[in-house]
Design a protein around this motif. Structure first.
Motif, PDB file in Angstrom:
ATOM      1  N   GLY A  43     132.557   0.996  47.396  1.00  0.00           N
ATOM      2  CA  GLY A  43     132.979  -0.176  46.652  1.00  0.00           C
ATOM      3  C   GLY A  43     131.832  -1.000  46.093  1.00  0.00           C
ATOM      4  N   VAL A  44     130.814  -0.333  45.559  1.00  0.00           N
ATOM      5  CA  VAL A  44     129.753  -1.091  44.888  1.00  0.00           C
ATOM      6  C   VAL A  44     130.170  -1.322  43.441  1.00  0.00           C
ATOM      7  CG1 VAL A  44     127.911  -0.231  46.368  1.00  0.00           C
ATOM      8  CG2 VAL A  44     128.464   1.006  44.300  1.00  0.00           C
ATOM      9  N   TRP A  45     129.756  -2.415  42.867  1.00  0.00           N
ATOM     10  CA  TRP A  45     130.090  -2.696  41.478  1.00  0.00           C
ATOM     11  C   TRP A  45     128.835  -3.050  40.702  1.00  0.00           C
ATOM     12  CZ3 TRP A  45     131.233  -6.516  45.117  1.00  0.00           C
ATOM     13  CH2 TRP A  45     130.697  -7.775  44.875  1.00  0.00           C
ATOM     14  N   CYS A  46     128.922  -2.901  39.399  1.00  0.00           N
ATOM     15  CA  CYS A  46     127.779  -3.168  38.538  1.00  0.00           C
ATOM     16  C   CYS A  46     127.420  -4.648  38.617  1.00  0.00           C
ATOM     17  CB  CYS A  46     128.104  -2.765  37.103  1.00  0.00           C
ATOM     18  SG  CYS A  46     126.644  -2.653  36.068  1.00  0.00           S
ATOM     19  N   HIS A  47     126.134  -4.918  38.758  1.00  0.00           N
ATOM     20  CA  HIS A  47     125.669  -6.286  38.991  1.00  0.00           C
ATOM     21  C   HIS A  47     124.487  -6.606  38.075  1.00  0.00           C
ATOM     22  CE1 HIS A  47     125.205  -9.926  41.334  1.00  0.00           C
ATOM     23  NE2 HIS A  47     123.947  -9.654  41.560  1.00  0.00           N
ATOM     24  N   PRO A 105     126.328   4.524  42.478  1.00  0.00           N
ATOM     25  CA  PRO A 105     126.311   5.167  43.792  1.00  0.00           C
ATOM     26  C   PRO A 105     127.729   5.263  44.358  1.00  0.00           C
ATOM     27  CG  PRO A 105     124.882   3.216  43.739  1.00  0.00           C
ATOM     28  CD  PRO A 105     125.620   3.262  42.456  1.00  0.00           C
ATOM     29  N   VAL A 106     127.994   6.300  45.123  1.00  0.00           N
ATOM     30  CA  VAL A 106     129.301   6.481  45.741  1.00  0.00           C
ATOM     31  C   VAL A 106     129.514   5.426  46.826  1.00  0.00           C
ATOM     32  CG1 VAL A 106     130.725   8.074  47.067  1.00  0.00           C
ATOM     33  CG2 VAL A 106     129.255   8.933  45.250  1.00  0.00           C
ATOM     34  N   CYS A 114     121.316  -2.679  44.934  1.00  0.00           N
ATOM     35  CA  CYS A 114     120.467  -1.498  44.777  1.00  0.00           C
ATOM     36  C   CYS A 114     120.446  -1.130  43.307  1.00  0.00           C
ATOM     37  CB  CYS A 114     120.961  -0.330  45.630  1.00  0.00           C
ATOM     38  SG  CYS A 114     122.558   0.320  45.127  1.00  0.00           S
ATOM     39  N   SER A 115     119.511  -0.325  42.929  1.00  0.00           N
ATOM     40  CA  SER A 115     119.386   0.138  41.546  1.00  0.00           C
ATOM     41  C   SER A 115     119.394   1.646  41.520  1.00  0.00           C
ATOM     42  CB  SER A 115     118.071  -0.361  40.938  1.00  0.00           C
ATOM     43  OG  SER A 115     118.021  -1.752  40.972  1.00  0.00           O
ATOM     44  N   ARG A 116     119.827   2.195  40.412  1.00  0.00           N
ATOM     45  CA  ARG A 116     119.801   3.640  40.202  1.00  0.00           C
ATOM     46  C   ARG A 116     118.985   3.916  38.953  1.00  0.00           C
ATOM     47  NH1 ARG A 116     121.564   6.982  44.152  1.00  0.00           N
ATOM     48  NH2 ARG A 116     121.566   8.454  42.465  1.00  0.00           N
ATOM     49  N   LEU A 117     117.907   4.679  39.132  1.00  0.00           N
ATOM     50  CA  LEU A 117     117.052   4.999  37.995  1.00  0.00           C
ATOM     51  C   LEU A 117     117.644   6.132  37.175  1.00  0.00           C
ATOM     52  CD1 LEU A 117     113.537   4.953  39.687  1.00  0.00           C
ATOM     53  CD2 LEU A 117     114.535   3.227  38.190  1.00  0.00           C
ATOM     54  N   ARG A 158     125.927  -4.020  43.349  1.00  0.00           N
ATOM     55  CA  ARG A 158     126.065  -4.909  44.500  1.00  0.00           C
ATOM     56  C   ARG A 158     127.189  -4.399  45.404  1.00  0.00           C
ATOM     57  NH1 ARG A 158     124.978 -10.825  45.034  1.00  0.00           N
ATOM     58  NH2 ARG A 158     126.153 -11.471  46.845  1.00  0.00           N
ATOM     59  N   CYS A 159     126.936  -4.454  46.705  1.00  0.00           N
ATOM     60  CA  CYS A 159     127.921  -3.992  47.691  1.00  0.00           C
ATOM     61  C   CYS A 159     128.907  -5.119  47.999  1.00  0.00           C
ATOM     62  CB  CYS A 159     127.205  -3.555  48.966  1.00  0.00           C
ATOM     63  SG  CYS A 159     128.334  -3.072  50.294  1.00  0.00           S
TER      64      CYS A 159
END
Length: 154
Positions: free
Chosen positions: A14-18, A4-5, A50-53, A42-43
């Motif tokens: 500034g979200v990063w893979c979690h 996500p942007v 959050c998750s992205r399908l 994670r923010c």
């Protein structure tokens, strides 16, 4: 990439893979399930995740977008819900629920898709709009555009 942007909760960038989790994507003819990894983010600001399908998975639904598109095309062509459920060996309630959800959210979906794809604006009614839309792009792509615009797409 499905990153996500910005955070869907607070709007900060500034979200990063979690990590990731696995989601059952669909049912095969044999009844086996094929899990697909779904990335979690994670923010940095609010620490929420959050998750992205992936495009192939429909949120909050058991069946994939391609199955739903085939059923909706039959219904748009005038087939009864009972007949469509028999053709695809689906429950009548499932078919009815898909049809009702499309009808309930169609005005919002149409507005956002027409603003992005001008050629869809020439449609006279809901049936013609969705037939044109599904000729132009698969249902999964239309729903991905809506999701990108912040429209709730279950």
């Amino acid at each position: 990439m499905y990153r996500p942007v910005a955070c869907v909760h607070c709007g900060c960038s500034g979200v990063w893979c979690h990590g990731r989790y696995h989601r059952k994507a669909d049912r095969s003819a044999a009844g086996a399930l094929n899990p697909i990894p779904v990335l979690r983010f994670r923010c940095r600001t609010c620490s929420r995740t959050c998750s992205r399908l992936p495009l192939c998975i429909a949120p909050h639904r058991w069946y994939n977008w391609a199955d739903q598109q085939r059923v909706l095309l039959l219904l748009l062509a005038g087939c009864s819900q009972r007949r469509a459920s028999a053709i695809f060996a689906l429950g009548r309630h499932t078919v009815r629920r898909w049809w009702q959800r499309l009808g309930e959210r169609s005005l919002s979906f149409e507005f956002h898709l027409r603003s992005r794809f001008a050629e869809l604006g020439r449609s006279v009614d809901i049936t013609e709009f969705w037939l044109r839309c599904l000729q132009r792009m698969p249902l999964c792509e239309a729903m991905a555009w809506l999701d990108g615009d912040g429209v709730c797409v279950p």
